[in-house]
Enzyme design. Structure first.
Site, PDB file in Angstrom:
ATOM      1  N   ASP A 192      49.477  38.089  55.171  1.00  0.00           N
ATOM      2  CA  ASP A 192      50.505  37.082  55.428  1.00  0.00           C
ATOM      3  C   ASP A 192      50.333  36.600  56.857  1.00  0.00           C
ATOM      4  OD1 ASP A 192      51.953  37.211  52.954  1.00  0.00           O
ATOM      5  OD2 ASP A 192      52.759  39.143  53.591  1.00  0.00           O
TER       6      ASP A 192
ATOM      7  N   ASP B 208      55.956  38.659  39.978  1.00  0.00           N
ATOM      8  CA  ASP B 208      56.736  39.555  40.820  1.00  0.00           C
ATOM      9  C   ASP B 208      57.525  40.477  39.906  1.00  0.00           C
ATOM     10  OD1 ASP B 208      55.905  38.375  43.228  1.00  0.00           O
ATOM     11  OD2 ASP B 208      57.361  36.757  42.971  1.00  0.00           O
TER      12      ASP B 208
END
Lengths: 199, 251
Positions: free
Chosen positions: B130, B11
């Site tokens: 997701d 990330d």
């Protein structure tokens, strides 16, 4: 000096990065003279066969490639390997560079996940200076949905995915092709590129 | 035989690797280029940069990260986060990425998948999804980091992604993400059965055996984790040794 053919297709910078890392002198070029003066030539490629062949044609490089590939080491990578064959059936029948006998068509085995994406093991079919320093258990990175269909005398290495998938091909002289991406295959891929650069 | 892939995800915000993605109190913990290089040494099969840079102006930084990484890491690189247009895809690939991962933007504008695949080839379009269970064996698709329920059936959506030309699905289960109890096997199995393109398992890896578990119980092609590798609880090498000892083919 290695000439990397720049005809507007993908992954050319990756190939250049890998050669830079190895300390091999190379140039990205679409100039006929550069191909003629180079010690060896790499033809990269990502995308669809007909579009790539059209771009090569528009760049006016088809004839010089055919002429140079019989005089000096020449390596096609991924789609660049597929372009070495006589024709492809990707979307439509399309002529290739005809440097190696055979054709390119869809991988159609039922239940096979497509694209063939990831690291697969090289199974050697004949010896080649390209394989110098490689062991028996080497994995390289593939990503493709079409594959070559060629005679066994053009096959240097394959991998198993459904049926056999040609991984390294050649004309027995100067022309070589890798279906996988040596520039994305870690140190094994770098070794193969280094071996090519030494030819 | 094709090896199962182990993929560490980094990330990245404003060009730095950060711990956690939950806004306030994010701690910068490192140089992404160096982290990617270390993962490469551990045997990572691919490396994913997930860009959580908030501002549009900051977006160019991730491209510098990719450009620098591509000079010394010779495995496939994927960039996700904030990719909304064909131009974004082009810029990212030109910087040296091999694939892009599109998520919320693809749900809002599915044509992005088709346009990207038509121009650059399916092989470089990964769709990140997701999803969350709404009843047993029924899931819906969420966007914006799992905050907005789009009320789209997961299975319909992944089939649509495949039809539009996606080359791969990266499936993140909101139910198991962060729980560290293992990947969401039921969801994963349902998606793998629904499509014929590679599926990456994401969300939930908490211990060594979770990766092998996903490969033994489903036909997923790869498994991805961020914090587990990031906090150095496990190395990619350890995960591969465990898989290998259980008969799973890894590089």
């Amino acid at each position: 000096m290695i000439a990397i053919v720049d005809y507007g297709a993908g992954n050319i910078f990756s190939v250049k990065n890998a050669l830079d890392y190895l300390g091999c002198d190379s140039v990205l070029t679409s100039k006929k003279a550069d191909l003629e003066n180079a010690d060896s030539i790499i033809l990269p490629g990502v995308g669809a066969f007909p579009a790539a062949m059209k771009k090569l044609d528009e760049s006016g490089l088809v004839e010089v490639i055919k002429q140079q590939a019989v005089q000096k080491p020449f390596l096609g990578i991924c789609l660049g390997m597929q372009l070495l064959f006589e024709k492809s059936f990707e979307f439509e029948e399309c002529s290739g560079l005809s440097l190696i006998k055979g054709y390119v068509d869809k991988m159609t085995e039922p239940d096979l996940v497509i694209p063939h994406m990831g690291w697969n093991k090289l199974e050697y079919d004949r010896s080649s200076p390209l394989f110098d320093g490689l062991g028996e258990n080497e994995y390289v990175y593939f990503v493709h949905s079409y594959k070559a269909f060629c005679d066994s005398d053009a096959l240097y290495a394959h991998c198993d995915y459904g049926h056999s998938v040609p991984a390294v091909v050649g004309d027995g002289r100067f022309v070589f092709g890798c279906q996988f991406h040596p520039e994305k295959s870690g140190k094994i891929g770098l070794k193969i590129l280094e071996n090519f650069a030494k030819m | 035989m094709l090896a199962k892939r182990i993929i560490p995800c980094l990330d990245v915000r404003d060009g730095k690797v950060v711990k956690g993605v939950n806004f306030e109190g994010i701690k910068e913990v490192g140089d992404p280029v160096q982290c990617a290089y270390e993962y490469n040494l551990q045997g990572a099969d691919e490396i994913v940069f997930y860009d959580i840079t908030a501002s549009h102006e900051g977006r160019g930084v991730i491209l510098d990260v990719v450009r620098e990484t591509a000079k010394k890491v010779f495995v496939p690189l994927t960039v996700g986060g904030g990719i909304a247009t064909v131009d974004d895809i082009r810029d990212t690939l030109r910087a040296g990425a091999d694939k892009v991962s599109v998520n919320s933007q693809a749900v809002k504008n599915p044509q992005l998948i088709k346009d990207g695949a038509d121009v650059f080839g399916s092989q470089c379009i990964c769709v990140g999804v997701d999803a969350k269970a709404i009843s047993p064996n029924k899931w819906t698709v969420f966007i914006n980091g799992g905050r907005i329920d789009m009320h789209i059936d997961l299975i319909d959506w992944v089939k649509k992604c495949e039809q539009l030309g996606a080359g791969e699905i990266c499936l993140n289960s909101i139910d198991t993400d962060g729980v560290r109890g293992g990947f969401d096997i039921a969801m994963l199995k349902a998606v793998v059965d629904a499509v014929n393109i590679p599926v990456i398992a994401s969300g939930g890896a908490g211990k060594l055996g979770d990766f092998a578990d996903a490969f033994l119980k489903t036909d997923c092609s790869a498994a991805l984790a961020a914090s587990l590798f990031h906090f150095k609880e496990l190395t990619v090498g350890q995960v591969k040794d465990d898989c290998r000892s259980k008969g799973i083919i890894v590089r």
